[in-house]
Design a protein around this motif. Structure first.
Motif, PDB file in Angstrom:
ATOM      1  N   GLU A 185      62.781 -35.840  -7.575  1.00 38.30           N
ATOM      2  CA  GLU A 185      63.110 -35.439  -6.189  1.00 38.30           C
ATOM      3  C   GLU A 185      63.590 -36.638  -5.379  1.00 38.30           C
ATOM      4  N   TYR A 186      62.879 -37.741  -5.523  1.00 38.02           N
ATOM      5  CA  TYR A 186      63.211 -38.912  -4.721  1.00 38.02           C
ATOM      6  C   TYR A 186      64.434 -39.647  -5.278  1.00 38.02           C
ATOM      7  N   ARG A 187      64.642 -39.523  -6.613  1.00 40.08           N
ATOM      8  CA  ARG A 187      65.868 -40.090  -7.175  1.00 40.08           C
ATOM      9  C   ARG A 187      67.093 -39.381  -6.600  1.00 40.08           C
ATOM     10  N   GLU A 188      67.004 -38.047  -6.457  1.00 40.74           N
ATOM     11  CA  GLU A 188      68.116 -37.290  -5.858  1.00 40.74           C
ATOM     12  C   GLU A 188      68.356 -37.718  -4.416  1.00 40.74           C
ATOM     13  N   MET A 189      67.275 -38.001  -3.675  1.00 42.44           N
ATOM     14  CA  MET A 189      67.421 -38.498  -2.295  1.00 42.44           C
ATOM     15  C   MET A 189      68.189 -39.818  -2.281  1.00 42.44           C
ATOM     16  N   PHE A 190      67.808 -40.716  -3.211  1.00 40.62           N
ATOM     17  CA  PHE A 190      68.483 -42.014  -3.236  1.00 40.62           C
ATOM     18  C   PHE A 190      69.949 -41.874  -3.635  1.00 40.62           C
ATOM     19  N   GLN A 191      70.226 -40.986  -4.578  1.00 43.12           N
ATOM     20  CA  GLN A 191      71.611 -40.770  -4.997  1.00 43.12           C
ATOM     21  C   GLN A 191      72.460 -40.249  -3.835  1.00 43.12           C
ATOM     22  N   ARG A 192      71.846 -39.378  -3.049  1.00 45.72           N
ATOM     23  CA  ARG A 192      72.575 -38.878  -1.864  1.00 45.72           C
ATOM     24  C   ARG A 192      72.847 -40.019  -0.897  1.00 45.72           C
ATOM     25  N   PHE A 193      71.838 -40.872  -0.676  1.00 43.56           N
ATOM     26  CA  PHE A 193      72.029 -42.042   0.197  1.00 43.56           C
ATOM     27  C   PHE A 193      73.117 -42.968  -0.363  1.00 43.56           C
TER      28      PHE A 193
END
Length: 618
Positions: A286-294
């Motif tokens: 979940e948090y990897r996807e957040m970072f990828q979006r950033f």
């Protein structure tokens, strides 16, 4: 200026930047010219503003970095985010490690660290490394070092995202009292930014601390006029440590996100919802996807801002030159048309004035002839009148009741009355016929030309002291002819001895006294009347009229011709000369504008060459 190739592939960024800088300097020279200040400045820009703007842009262009600043409160996780971008734990993390220096990450094929003084002018040390681990260890040591001479630590390493002239700046955290000075340093650095990442620590109470981040955001807003290459849309707000809300419901998380957006929008109206992101460094899907979006958002801004500094300045210069060209073209067209119009107008007006002067001089030279004709016509008609039988009968009838003692006086009174009656009925008519009609024609012509020329000269001040139009109108009106003729009549009427005087010259009274034959009363009256009439020859009548009235009539008309009309002609000539001087000034202005146009075209041509290089100017 140096010649540039048409394709960007053979032109380095520094070469193009140098060329744009030369264009900026040439435009600074252009706007400092007096001709620019005189002809363009009033209609385009305030010279102080444009000079200041050009200087600011030239200094901004001299900067080699396109900075993406990462800012946030102490312990908000800024360094951790940068390490994640770099793919390795390079920057030291933790409160104490993050509170001493400004760290800048730049692209380089080599691993290297350089340190600079607090003014960012002098390099203190340069260190090369074989591994990232060695670099990270040295950075950790530097972060703990309290050397006051070190103000900036520059990290050079191969990071694909930073290829070109993009750098990432890890600024000191703000909020704590002991961090006030380093926070001020960060604020001073912000005007150099092309993009900013504000990190918000959601683990802190409420996330956004009004007494910390809000003043920083407000200060950045106030600095936007100095940040010529910065767009307020190029700001990312990161709600970091989102994992600290893992125990909250989805509704609570959504509510938190909306409140954060509202708080940010109160101080940063240009914020884009897509640039308000959630982030956590916890290694879960979940948090990897957040970072990828950033990471995608950041890469999008960096890609958009590639060569941005050059693009921004080129756009500004193009707009300025286009606006200046619009003013020059408009003024030059107007000036050229006005020059031609004034040139033709001056020639026409001078010709009209010469014609007007010719009419005036002709009227002046013909004036004595007009007066002579008038006096001779008056003499002829008056002489014919007094020799008519009807005149004699009328006079004799007036003295039928006179005595021998009063006959002389009564006869003179009767002649005077008849003379007055004749003048009242004939002098004005003769004057109008012999002089008035010709003067009316002359003065009508003069008046029309004066009115025509005055209309043509509207907008130019005249020094006319007398209302010539009014004076000519008076001279032409019936009351005007009466003015002149009544002067002639009044002199004759108040001096009835103009006839009796001539009779004295003929010794009429003496002749009667010397008569030896005593006639009857009727015969005495006839002889007395005859002697008076015989004494009035044409020459004597003409001479008497000429001596008394010729100079008077001449002075009235001459005053108008040599005084008022001539003064008006001279005043209008001065106005034409003034117009010719303005014509010279206008021609000079036309030359100035052409020179400005040529200089402007040279700069536009050079700017167009730069624009044709393969650089996306969007």
């Amino acid at each position: 200026m140096k010649q540039i190739n048409k394709r960007f592939s053979v032109c380095s960024y520094s070469s193009i930047k140098e060329t744009v800088g030369e264009v900026l300097e040439s435009i600074e020279t252009f706007v400092s010219k007096e001709n620019f200040k005189k002809h363009i400045r009033p209609d385009v820009y305030n010279i102080e503003e444009i000079e200041g703007s050009l200087e600011l842009r030239r200094k901004d262009l001299a900067k080699t970095d396109c900075s993406v600043i990462v800012a946030g409160e102490t312990s908000s996780g800024k360094s951790s985010i940068i390490n994640r971008i770099l793919g390795d734990t390079i920057l030291p993390t933790g409160v104490t490690a993050s509170t001493t220096r400004v760290c800048r990450v730049k692209y380089s094929e080599d691993l290297m660290i350089t340190t600079c003084d607090a003014e960012d002018k002098n390099e203190i040390d340069r260190m090369y490394f074989q591994s990232k681990e060695d670099m990270a260890e040295t950075l950790n040591t530097l972060a703990k070092t309290k050397d006051p001479n070190i103000g900036y630590i520059d990290i050079h390493m191969p990071v694909p995202l930073l290829q070109g002239n993009v750098i990432i700046v890890d600024t000191p955290g703000f909020g704590d009292n002991e961090q006030k000075k380093v926070a001020e340093k960060m604020i001073e650095y912000i005007p150099n930014a092309l993009a900013i990442v504000f990190v918000i620590n959601v683990a802190a109470a409420g996330g956004i601390q009004d007494d910390r981040i809000v003043p920083i955001l407000t200060h950045v807003q106030n600095l936007r006029n100095q940040m010529v290459s910065f767009s307020p849309n190029d700001v990312i707000f990161v709600m970091n440590r989102w994992d600290s809300l893992c125990m909250e419901t989805e509704l609570k998380k959504k509510e938190y996100t909306e409140n954060t957006k509202k708080s940010l929008q109160t101080v940063w109206r240009d914020v884009d919802d897509d640039c308000i992101l959630q982030l956590s460094m916890v290694p879960t899907d979940e948090y990897r996807e957040m970072f990828q979006r950033f990471q995608r958002t950041l890469k999008k801004i960096i890609t958009h801002n590639e060569q941005k500094r050059i693009k921004v300045h080129l756009r500004f210069l193009k707009e300025f030159l286009d606006e200046s060209e619009r003013i020059i073209v408009s003024k030059l067209k107007c000036a050229e048309e006005t020059v031609e119009e004034n040139k033709n107008g001056c020639v026409k007006m001078l010709n009209e004035l010469e014609d007007l002067e010719r009419i005036r001089q002709e009227a002046h030279s013909n004036l004595k002839g007009y007066i002579d004709d008038f006096l001779r016509e008056v003499t002829s008609q008056f002489y014919e009148y007094i020799h008519q039988r009807s005149f004699k009968n009328a006079i004799l009838k007036c003295v039928e009741s006179s005595t021998r003692r009063s006959i002389g006086k009564d006869l003179d009174d009767a002649i005077e009355k008849a003379t007055i009656d004749w003048q009242q009925h004939h002098i004005e008519e003769i004057f109008q016929k012999v002089i008035g009609e010709e003067l009316t024609r002359v003065f009508s012509s003069i008046q029309k030309k004066i009115c025509f020329l005055k209309e043509k000269m509207k907008g130019f001040k005249t020094k006319t002291m007398l209302d010539v139009d009014f004076k000519i109108a008076c001279a032409l009106a019936p009351s005007g002819t009466l003015l002149v003729s009544s002067i002639v009549m009044s002199r004759m009427l108040v001096d009835p001895r103009i006839v009796a005087g001539c009779a004295v010259l003929g010794l009429v009274v003496t002749g009667l006294a010397m008569m030896e034959v005593i006639d009857d009363f009727k015969t005495i009256c006839e002889k007395t009347l005859k002697s008076r009439i015989d004494a009035l020859s044409k020459e004597k009548i003409y001479t008497a009229l000429q001596q008394r009235y010729a100079s008077l009539i001449e002075s009235i008309i001459t005053k108008l011709l040599d005084g008022d009309v001539k003064n008006e002609i001279n005043n209008m000539k001065r106005n034409v000369h003034s117009l010719q001087e303005k014509h010279k000034e206008l021609k000079s202005a036309t030359t100035d504008l052409k020179s400005l146009r040529d200089e402007l075209n040279q700069r536009k041509a050079h700017l167009n060459k730069i624009e044709k290089i393969e650089i996306n100017l969007d």
